[in-house]
Design a protein around this motif. Structure first.
Motif, PDB file in Angstrom:
ATOM      1  N   TYR A  78      27.498  38.633  37.558  1.00 48.29           N
ATOM      2  CA  TYR A  78      28.169  38.818  36.358  1.00 48.29           C
ATOM      3  C   TYR A  78      27.973  40.171  35.787  1.00 48.29           C
ATOM      4  CZ  TYR A  78      24.702  36.280  33.752  1.00 48.29           C
ATOM      5  OH  TYR A  78      23.541  35.745  33.391  1.00 48.29           O
ATOM      6  N   CYS A  79      28.480  40.430  34.961  1.00 52.80           N
ATOM      7  CA  CYS A  79      27.955  41.575  33.943  1.00 52.80           C
ATOM      8  C   CYS A  79      28.792  41.294  32.474  1.00 52.80           C
ATOM      9  CB  CYS A  79      28.413  42.969  34.302  1.00 52.80           C
ATOM     10  SG  CYS A  79      30.362  43.602  34.355  1.00 52.80           S
ATOM     11  N   ARG A  80      27.905  42.031  31.595  1.00 49.47           N
ATOM     12  CA  ARG A  80      28.540  41.854  30.139  1.00 49.47           C
ATOM     13  C   ARG A  80      29.052  43.355  29.592  1.00 49.47           C
ATOM     14  NH1 ARG A  80      24.700  38.264  26.499  1.00 49.47           N
ATOM     15  NH2 ARG A  80      26.731  37.954  25.883  1.00 49.47           N
ATOM     16  N   ASP A  81      30.297  43.171  28.917  1.00 50.36           N
ATOM     17  CA  ASP A  81      30.829  44.320  28.440  1.00 50.36           C
ATOM     18  C   ASP A  81      30.161  44.556  27.064  1.00 50.36           C
ATOM     19  OD1 ASP A  81      32.141  42.732  26.278  1.00 50.36           O
ATOM     20  OD2 ASP A  81      33.884  42.757  27.378  1.00 50.36           O
ATOM     21  N   PRO A  82      30.554  45.902  26.450  1.00 49.21           N
ATOM     22  CA  PRO A  82      29.813  46.207  25.037  1.00 49.21           C
ATOM     23  C   PRO A  82      30.047  45.035  24.116  1.00 49.21           C
ATOM     24  CG  PRO A  82      31.117  48.157  26.222  1.00 49.21           C
ATOM     25  CD  PRO A  82      31.325  46.960  26.983  1.00 49.21           C
ATOM     26  N   GLN A  83      31.157  44.534  24.088  1.00 42.84           N
ATOM     27  CA  GLN A  83      31.176  43.452  23.065  1.00 42.84           C
ATOM     28  C   GLN A  83      30.603  42.081  23.314  1.00 42.84           C
ATOM     29  OE1 GLN A  83      34.133  45.233  24.270  1.00 42.84           O
ATOM     30  NE2 GLN A  83      33.612  46.615  22.506  1.00 42.84           N
ATOM     31  N   GLY A  84      29.974  42.116  24.260  1.00 40.46           N
ATOM     32  CA  GLY A  84      29.133  41.010  24.693  1.00 40.46           C
ATOM     33  C   GLY A  84      29.834  40.010  25.578  1.00 40.46           C
ATOM     34  N   GLY A  85      31.259  40.326  26.143  1.00 38.12           N
ATOM     35  CA  GLY A  85      32.027  39.499  26.878  1.00 38.12           C
ATOM     36  C   GLY A  85      31.238  39.403  28.295  1.00 38.12           C
ATOM     37  N   TYR A  86      31.576  38.221  29.088  1.00 36.05           N
ATOM     38  CA  TYR A  86      31.100  38.052  30.372  1.00 36.05           C
ATOM     39  C   TYR A  86      32.111  38.349  31.364  1.00 36.05           C
ATOM     40  CZ  TYR A  86      26.900  35.292  28.425  1.00 36.05           C
ATOM     41  OH  TYR A  86      25.898  35.260  27.617  1.00 36.05           O
ATOM     42  N   TRP A  87      31.806  39.066  32.488  1.00 35.06           N
ATOM     43  CA  TRP A  87      32.853  39.153  33.386  1.00 35.06           C
ATOM     44  C   TRP A  87      32.513  39.015  34.813  1.00 35.06           C
ATOM     45  CZ3 TRP A  87      37.966  41.569  32.436  1.00 35.06           C
ATOM     46  CH2 TRP A  87      37.987  41.880  31.324  1.00 35.06           C
ATOM     47  N   ARG A  88      33.275  38.428  35.796  1.00 33.49           N
ATOM     48  CA  ARG A  88      32.933  38.649  37.025  1.00 33.49           C
ATOM     49  C   ARG A  88      33.980  38.935  37.991  1.00 33.49           C
ATOM     50  NH1 ARG A  88      33.398  31.944  36.494  1.00 33.49           N
ATOM     51  NH2 ARG A  88      35.742  32.013  36.239  1.00 33.49           N
ATOM     52  N   CYS A  89      33.812  39.075  39.306  1.00 33.28           N
ATOM     53  CA  CYS A  89      34.760  39.511  40.059  1.00 33.28           C
ATOM     54  C   CYS A  89      34.976  38.736  41.382  1.00 33.28           C
ATOM     55  CB  CYS A  89      34.606  40.883  40.508  1.00 33.28           C
ATOM     56  SG  CYS A  89      35.734  41.771  41.545  1.00 33.28           S
ATOM     57  N   TYR A  90      35.941  38.383  41.914  1.00 34.04           N
ATOM     58  CA  TYR A  90      36.116  37.681  43.136  1.00 34.04           C
ATOM     59  C   TYR A  90      37.050  38.392  44.257  1.00 34.04           C
ATOM     60  CZ  TYR A  90      34.826  33.003  40.969  1.00 34.04           C
ATOM     61  OH  TYR A  90      34.122  32.074  40.179  1.00 34.04           O
ATOM     62  N   ASP A  91      36.948  38.274  45.458  1.00 30.25           N
ATOM     63  CA  ASP A  91      37.742  38.548  46.248  1.00 30.25           C
ATOM     64  C   ASP A  91      39.062  38.026  46.138  1.00 30.25           C
ATOM     65  OD1 ASP A  91      37.324  40.175  48.329  1.00 30.25           O
ATOM     66  OD2 ASP A  91      36.673  38.995  49.948  1.00 30.25           O
ATOM     67  N   PHE A  92      40.248  38.710  46.232  1.00 29.92           N
ATOM     68  CA  PHE A  92      41.752  38.193  45.873  1.00 29.92           C
ATOM     69  C   PHE A  92      41.877  37.384  47.242  1.00 29.92           C
ATOM     70  CE2 PHE A  92      46.046  37.780  45.374  1.00 29.92           C
ATOM     71  CZ  PHE A  92      46.091  38.017  43.896  1.00 29.92           C
ATOM     72  N   VAL A  93      42.358  36.059  47.127  1.00 30.23           N
ATOM     73  CA  VAL A  93      42.729  35.249  48.269  1.00 30.23           C
ATOM     74  C   VAL A  93      44.227  35.844  48.466  1.00 30.23           C
ATOM     75  CG1 VAL A  93      43.043  33.032  49.024  1.00 30.23           C
ATOM     76  CG2 VAL A  93      40.989  33.329  47.577  1.00 30.23           C
ATOM     77  N   GLU A  94      44.349  36.559  49.583  1.00 32.87           N
ATOM     78  CA  GLU A  94      45.673  37.039  49.943  1.00 32.87           C
ATOM     79  C   GLU A  94      46.318  36.095  50.744  1.00 32.87           C
ATOM     80  OE1 GLU A  94      46.946  39.526  48.724  1.00 32.87           O
ATOM     81  OE2 GLU A  94      45.399  41.093  48.155  1.00 32.87           O
ATOM     82  N   ASN A  95      47.966  36.254  50.869  1.00 33.89           N
ATOM     83  CA  ASN A  95      48.716  35.499  51.883  1.00 33.89           C
ATOM     84  C   ASN A  95      48.730  34.158  51.482  1.00 33.89           C
ATOM     85  OD1 ASN A  95      49.005  37.724  53.543  1.00 33.89           O
ATOM     86  ND2 ASN A  95      47.151  37.455  54.460  1.00 33.89           N
ATOM     87  N   ALA A  96      48.495  33.809  50.297  1.00 26.85           N
ATOM     88  CA  ALA A  96      48.321  32.640  49.549  1.00 26.85           C
ATOM     89  C   ALA A  96      48.902  32.560  48.092  1.00 26.85           C
ATOM     90  CB  ALA A  96      47.199  31.971  49.807  1.00 26.85           C
ATOM     91  N   ARG A  97      49.111  31.421  47.570  1.00 32.03           N
ATOM     92  CA  ARG A  97      49.472  31.542  46.266  1.00 32.03           C
ATOM     93  C   ARG A  97      49.391  30.128  45.413  1.00 32.03           C
ATOM     94  NH1 ARG A  97      55.854  31.288  44.659  1.00 32.03           N
ATOM     95  NH2 ARG A  97      54.657  30.154  42.814  1.00 32.03           N
ATOM     96  N   THR A  98      49.386  30.276  44.107  1.00 32.86           N
ATOM     97  CA  THR A  98      49.262  28.974  43.482  1.00 32.86           C
ATOM     98  C   THR A  98      50.584  28.600  42.801  1.00 32.86           C
ATOM     99  OG1 THR A  98      48.583  30.082  41.473  1.00 32.86           O
ATOM    100  CG2 THR A  98      47.017  29.154  42.852  1.00 32.86           C
ATOM    101  N   TYR A  99      51.173  27.138  42.659  1.00 30.69           N
ATOM    102  CA  TYR A  99      51.943  26.907  41.956  1.00 30.69           C
ATOM    103  C   TYR A  99      51.929  26.169  40.838  1.00 30.69           C
ATOM    104  CZ  TYR A  99      53.948  27.883  46.680  1.00 30.69           C
ATOM    105  OH  TYR A  99      54.145  28.722  47.790  1.00 30.69           O
ATOM    106  N   ASP A 100      52.665  26.123  39.590  1.00 35.58           N
ATOM    107  CA  ASP A 100      52.434  25.658  38.603  1.00 35.58           C
ATOM    108  C   ASP A 100      53.368  24.362  38.706  1.00 35.58           C
ATOM    109  OD1 ASP A 100      51.010  27.443  37.236  1.00 35.58           O
ATOM    110  OD2 ASP A 100      52.799  28.511  36.624  1.00 35.58           O
ATOM    111  N   ILE A 101      54.207  24.186  39.521  1.00 35.93           N
ATOM    112  CA  ILE A 101      55.175  23.086  39.629  1.00 35.93           C
ATOM    113  C   ILE A 101      55.452  22.752  41.093  1.00 35.93           C
ATOM    114  CG2 ILE A 101      57.352  21.945  39.241  1.00 35.93           C
ATOM    115  CD1 ILE A 101      57.784  23.442  36.610  1.00 35.93           C
TER     116      ILE A 101
END
Ligand code: ADP
Ligand code: GN1
Ligand code: MG
Length: 375
Positions: free
Chosen positions: A108-131
């Motif tokens: 992870y890294c931090r931005d100048p405001q101190g926020g924490y960031w991370r990055c993931y591979d995008f899982v393609e050909n798939a999706r999430t559902y709320d309902i």
């Protein structure tokens, strides 16, 4: 109204460039419907090919020890990837989240405001559902979450960090509500008398699983702890299968029953989590049966008799617990869950409590389903 912080486009590009992304940064846009982190889909271009990544600002108000959280996720994703590889090439198209490190090799890294960031591979050909759309999705989602638990039973090394201590301690959640009502710091309690009374009348529920755990009747396991339907990606091209369990921030020691319970809360509701027309909110028994079926297909062999006997109860308990949390956050003036309109957390609470009621009236049928599918 939304607690989503607006990250300027330029900032997003700069943050993205801190990670070892392939290709040239093209764009980053807000993505998904999570209540906690700020999630963006980032598109890059490499040799005319588009590649996507997930860039997330981790909510460090909710997760107070981000280094420990990322250490958990690194251990868990590495372990799941190793176990999947040992099973042979791409069994059932299963994947694990893949952390993209920073250019310095950090998680992870931090931005100048101190926020924490991370990055993931995008899982393609798939999706999430709320309902939930159909019963097949219920089986697939539950099977995937159960599979995830199985893949972690042999995680070696020290106990995972508790990224949010006492996360599913329903007694503590109940007492926190009682304190918020007593303090009523924002003068909101009067508007929620019905919901408070509903909660207080159900105190007896909150110690049941904690008691079983304290007496050693149900074991601590490595669990996901946030198994709502939109935390599992389902193939959206051909198979419809569970492809990848995501949102690993709360993977830590827990009870299998909490994971099963939250699947039911989020998938078996006939309406959205924040539905305001409560006549539309119902626990759908066929969906419950499909969830039991899917979950047992993968995690069944792990479970002991007491766990199996409490599957239906766990659904009611977790729905109640999340209702308590939404209500407590409403009384505290909405500092935890992102909201998108005034009273959003209260709407969510009312919907959860309506679902609890629906489960109460169907308790015998739910237990009969479990008995039939476990015998
Ligand atoms: P939150 O903790 O806020 O719920 P999540 O990690 O669940 O954040 O991400 C929010 C949404 O972003 C998910 O529900 C999913 O739709 C999407 N998402 C997250 N990670 C990925 C990924 N690696 N690939 C594709 N979509 C993802
Ligand atoms: C949050 O992060 P998300 O949106 O997947 C919350 C869960 C709640 C859920 C209710 C870390 O899940 O515990 O059940 O909202 N996550 C955290 O929708 O508190
Ligand atoms: Mg999520």
């Amino acid at each position: 109204m939304s607690a989503i912080t607006t990250t300027a486009k330029a900032d997003l590009a700069t943050i993205a460039r801190a990670f070892s992304l392939r290709g040239r940064y093209l764009a980053g846009v807000p993505h998904g419907n999570g209540h906690i982190n700020d999630t963006y889909a980032v598109t890059c271009e490499e040799h005319g090919r588009r590649l996507r990544y997930i860039l997330q600002r981790i909510n460090d108000h909710v997760f107070q020890n981000v280094p420990a959280l990322m250490e958990n996720i690194q251990r868990v994703t590495t372990h799941v990837a190793r176990n999947l590889a040992a099973r042979g090439p791409a069994v059932n198209g299963w994947q694990t989240l893949k952390i993209i490190p920073t250019r310095e090799g950090a998680a992870y890294c931090r931005d100048p405001q101190g926020g924490y960031w991370r990055c993931y591979d995008f899982v393609e050909n798939a999706r999430t559902y709320d309902i939930l759309q159909d019963l097949r999705q219920a089986r697939e989602a539950a099977r995937a979450f159960g599979e995830f638990q199985c893949l972690l039973v042999d995680l070696e090394g020290p106990r995972l960090h508790e990224t949010i201590p006492y996360f599913h301690d329903t007694r503590r959640r109940f007492d926190a509500l009682r304190r918020a009502v007593a303090a009523d710091r924002h003068g909101r309690a009067a508007a929620t008398e019905t919901e408070i009374a509903f909660a207080l009348a159900r105190e007896a529920m909150v110690d049941v699983l904690l008691g079983l755990q304290a007496r050693g009747e149900i074991p601590e396991r490595i669990t996901h702890n946030d198994t709502k339907l939109n935390n599992v990606m389902l193939d959206d091209t051909t198979t419809g299968q569970g492809v990848c369990v995501i949102d690993l921030d709360t993977v830590m020691p827990g009870l299998a029953l909490y994971d099963f319970g939250d699947m039911v809360r989020s998938a078996a509701n006939s309406a959205a989590e924040d539905e305001t027309d409560l006549s539309r909110v119902r626990m759908q028994l066929p969906v419950f049966a499909a969830l039991v079926e899917g979950y047992l297909a993968s995690a069944g062999p792990l479970l002991n008799e007491t766990e199996r006997a409490h599957l239906a109860f766990a659904a009611r308990l977790i729905t109640f617990e999340i209702g308590l949390r939404f209500l407590t956050d409403f009384l505290a003036s909405d500092t935890y869950f992102k909201i998108h309109r005034p009273g959003h957390n209260l709407d969510r609470c009312r919907c959860q409590f309506a679902l609890v009621r629906s489960m109460e009236t169907q308790a015998a049928e739910m237990n009969a389903v479990v008995e039939k599918l476990t015998s």
